[in-house]
Design a protein around this motif. Structure first.
Motif, PDB file in Angstrom:
ATOM      1  N   LEU A   1      -0.949  -3.273  -6.525  1.00 28.47           N
ATOM      2  CA  LEU A   1      -0.438  -2.075  -5.867  1.00 28.47           C
ATOM      3  C   LEU A   1      -1.547  -1.335  -5.124  1.00 28.47           C
ATOM      4  O   LEU A   1      -1.274  -0.601  -4.182  1.00 28.47           O
ATOM      5  CB  LEU A   1       0.226  -1.152  -6.889  1.00 28.47           C
ATOM      6  CG  LEU A   1       1.566  -1.645  -7.427  1.00 28.47           C
ATOM      7  CD1 LEU A   1       2.035  -0.761  -8.571  1.00 28.47           C
ATOM      8  CD2 LEU A   1       2.600  -1.682  -6.334  1.00 28.47           C
ATOM      9  N   ASP A   2      -2.816  -1.552  -5.543  1.00 26.71           N
ATOM     10  CA  ASP A   2      -3.956  -0.907  -4.882  1.00 26.71           C
ATOM     11  C   ASP A   2      -4.058  -1.290  -3.411  1.00 26.71           C
ATOM     12  O   ASP A   2      -4.715  -0.594  -2.636  1.00 26.71           O
ATOM     13  CB  ASP A   2      -5.268  -1.307  -5.556  1.00 26.71           C
ATOM     14  CG  ASP A   2      -5.376  -0.807  -6.984  1.00 26.71           C
ATOM     15  OD1 ASP A   2      -4.400  -0.224  -7.477  1.00 26.71           O
ATOM     16  OD2 ASP A   2      -6.421  -1.016  -7.605  1.00 26.71           O
TER      17      ASP A   2
ATOM     18  N   LEU B   1      -1.756  -1.183  -1.292  1.00 28.07           N
ATOM     19  CA  LEU B   1      -0.895  -0.315  -0.503  1.00 28.07           C
ATOM     20  C   LEU B   1      -1.519   1.063  -0.345  1.00 28.07           C
ATOM     21  O   LEU B   1      -2.248   1.520  -1.220  1.00 28.07           O
ATOM     22  CB  LEU B   1       0.465  -0.152  -1.186  1.00 28.07           C
ATOM     23  CG  LEU B   1       1.319  -1.403  -1.319  1.00 28.07           C
ATOM     24  CD1 LEU B   1       2.506  -1.123  -2.225  1.00 28.07           C
ATOM     25  CD2 LEU B   1       1.788  -1.877   0.037  1.00 28.07           C
TER      26      LEU B   1
ATOM     27  N   ALA C   1       2.830   3.176  -1.551  1.00 28.19           N
ATOM     28  CA  ALA C   1       3.012   2.892  -2.981  1.00 28.19           C
ATOM     29  C   ALA C   1       4.146   3.721  -3.572  1.00 28.19           C
ATOM     30  O   ALA C   1       4.838   3.272  -4.482  1.00 28.19           O
ATOM     31  CB  ALA C   1       1.705   3.145  -3.736  1.00 28.19           C
TER      32      ALA C   1
END
Length: 97
Positions: free
Chosen positions: A29-30, A32, A37
């Motif tokens: 997710l980092d 994004l 996110a």
């Protein structure tokens, strides 16, 4: 996106060229932006861009992930576009007469 399971999301990747097979991949997710996110959910479409940069014989691969964002159209926006299309259609019809 197929599944969101913090800190990852799983996605089905469909190549733009249409000749390569579809694959499933996991992403942090980092990758994004914070605003993207907040928007993630199964079914959301995104773009994955992968680049290879050569600099003096040295090759470096970079990638970016961003969500596909479609604008929100109001009834007024649609009416303006429809009027423009009608004017263009009339102008083109005049050329053929």
């Amino acid at each position: 996106m197929i599944e969101v399971d913090v800190p990852y999301f799983t996605a089905e990747l469909v190549p733009a060229d249409g000749t390569s097979p579809t694959v499933t991949a996991e992403f942090d997710l980092d990758q994004l932006s914070p605003s993207d996110a907040e928007q993630i959910a199964p079914g959301v479409l995104f773009y994955l861009t992968v680049r290879t940069v050569s600099d003096g014989g040295r090759r470096q691969r970079t990638s970016s992930v961003r969500l596909r964002r479609l604008g929100k159209w109001t009834d007024k926006d649609a009416a303006i576009v429809a009027a423009g299309v009608e004017r263009l259609r009339n102008d083109l019809a005049d050329l053929w007469e």
